[in-house]
Design an enzyme around this catalytic site. Sequence first.
Site, mmCIF file in Angstrom:
data_model
loop_
_atom_site.group_PDB
_atom_site.id
_atom_site.type_symbol
_atom_site.label_atom_id
_atom_site.label_comp_id
_atom_site.label_asym_id
_atom_site.label_seq_id
_atom_site.Cartn_x
_atom_site.Cartn_y
_atom_site.Cartn_z
ATOM 1 N N LYS A 107 10.781 0.861 0.382
ATOM 2 C CA LYS A 107 11.233 1.554 1.631
ATOM 3 C C LYS A 107 12.533 1.303 2.057
ATOM 4 C CE LYS A 107 6.993 3.642 2.145
ATOM 5 N NZ LYS A 107 6.474 3.469 0.762
HETATM 6 C C1 LIG Z 1 4.685 3.568 1.204
HETATM 7 C C2 LIG Z 1 3.766 4.216 1.807
HETATM 8 C C3 LIG Z 1 2.379 3.860 2.451
HETATM 9 C C4 LIG Z 1 2.003 2.423 2.197
HETATM 10 O O1 LIG Z 1 2.763 1.458 2.456
HETATM 11 P P1 LIG Z 1 2.553 0.280 1.307
HETATM 12 O O2 LIG Z 1 3.402 -0.991 2.338
HETATM 13 O O3 LIG Z 1 3.105 0.548 0.218
HETATM 14 O O4 LIG Z 1 1.162 -0.087 1.348
HETATM 15 C C5 LIG Z 1 1.629 4.507 3.103
HETATM 16 N N1 LIG Z 1 2.062 5.969 3.433
HETATM 17 C C6 LIG Z 1 3.394 6.455 3.072
HETATM 18 C C7 LIG Z 1 3.438 7.865 3.405
HETATM 19 C C8 LIG Z 1 3.937 5.567 2.140
HETATM 20 O O5 LIG Z 1 5.206 6.318 1.628
#
Ligand SMILES: *Cc1c(COP(=O)(O)O)cnc(C)c1O
Length: 399
Positions: free
Chosen positions: A186
């Site tokens: 992210k």
């Molecule tokens: C990455 C992501 C998540 C989940 O996040 P994690 O920290 O990997 O559990 C939820 N929603 C979206 C749209 C994502 O891209």
Amino acid sequence: MPGFEVFGEEEKQQVLEVFDTGVLFRYEFGDQRKGVYKVREFEKAFAGFTGAAHAQAVTSGTAALKVALAAMGVGIGDEVITQGFTFVATWEAILDIGALPIFTEVDETLNMDPADLEKKITDKTRAIIPVHMMGAPARIKEIKAIADKHGIAVLEDTAQAAGARLNGQHLGTFGHCGTFSFDAVKTMTTGEGGMIITSDESLWRNCSEYHDHGHDHAVNPGGRGGEGRSFVGFNYRMMELQGAMGLAQLAKLDAMCVSQRKNKAILKEAASQISGVSFREILDEEGDSATFFAFMLPDSDQAGRVNQVLRDNGAGAINFAENTWHFYPAWEHLIEGKTLCHNGWPFHAHGKRRFIYDPVALPASSELMSRTLVYQVPVQFTDDQRDTTLNALKEAAQL
Ligand SMILES: *Cc1c(COP(=O)(O)O)cnc(C)c1O
């Protein structure tokens, strides 16, 4: 994307401050921790940054969705509407809380289509989760207005859009609450981690206690203190090392977005030479966190031909219709109701299938996604990477 591109001395320094105390737990250890509360500090900083009154850190973006839904009182018998283009985590959290995910089409924003949302609301709809996919906003104002009309809460899945704004207001602050992910890919990352923001104090208190086994935080808001419990909870606590990383990365978030917007503009300029190309609708270019660049061709055949040229030139784009993580028809485990549970839960209850997920239920999204090509936008382009991609786009423009 992502934040690991800019790891540096700031992250090291933050993490070392935690090791200097030896306390990795976010609560208690008052004598040893020398006043260092990284997770708490990160929550304050994140709330301040987004303009929300409160922030609750948790272990992941998926946990953030789950904790927020729990705090909102969502559960069995409820339907939660989200969009068919998202990461599997969004609907995993809905299923995990016992509710049923219902999927809408996406429109040219590549996010929730408000017209389709309106059609999918029933008297069982308990929450709506628009997702700000790939760094840019859903039509959140229209979605919020529809939700308000029906008295339904909005949770914004902002996992992919930290730092993004719509007309100056941070995504994640339009609805009842917003959730974020800081996983390894992210825009800002703590390795694993998540955050819930809200300006509803009682919702925040529910999140705070639920994510810490239901421990009483009332005597010490945001922290432990009391002995009783008001409800059952679970453990989704973030640890101090992640809080430390979060502080360093948050300080770099705006600069990362500025840099991504610059790199995205370079890609867009080159792609605009491709015959028949159009672009994803971005509701606010200035507020775009620009983690991804999406462009469309008139049909899937042309998109396939363009992507073949891009691949042949070392810079293939993502076609999310071919990717098995982010788009509804490819979620075979959802569609086939595959689960470890011996009695079929959460897809079956009392021996009956709760809902049939029809793979062709989202024709407009399928058509749109099949002709959409996507590049991840780096924070820092290497010269090589930029030249290769620009050259590939130039070749595609010869088609
Ligand atoms: C990455 C992501 C998540 C989940 O996040 P994690 O920290 O990997 O559990 C939820 N929603 C979206 C749209 C994502 O891209």
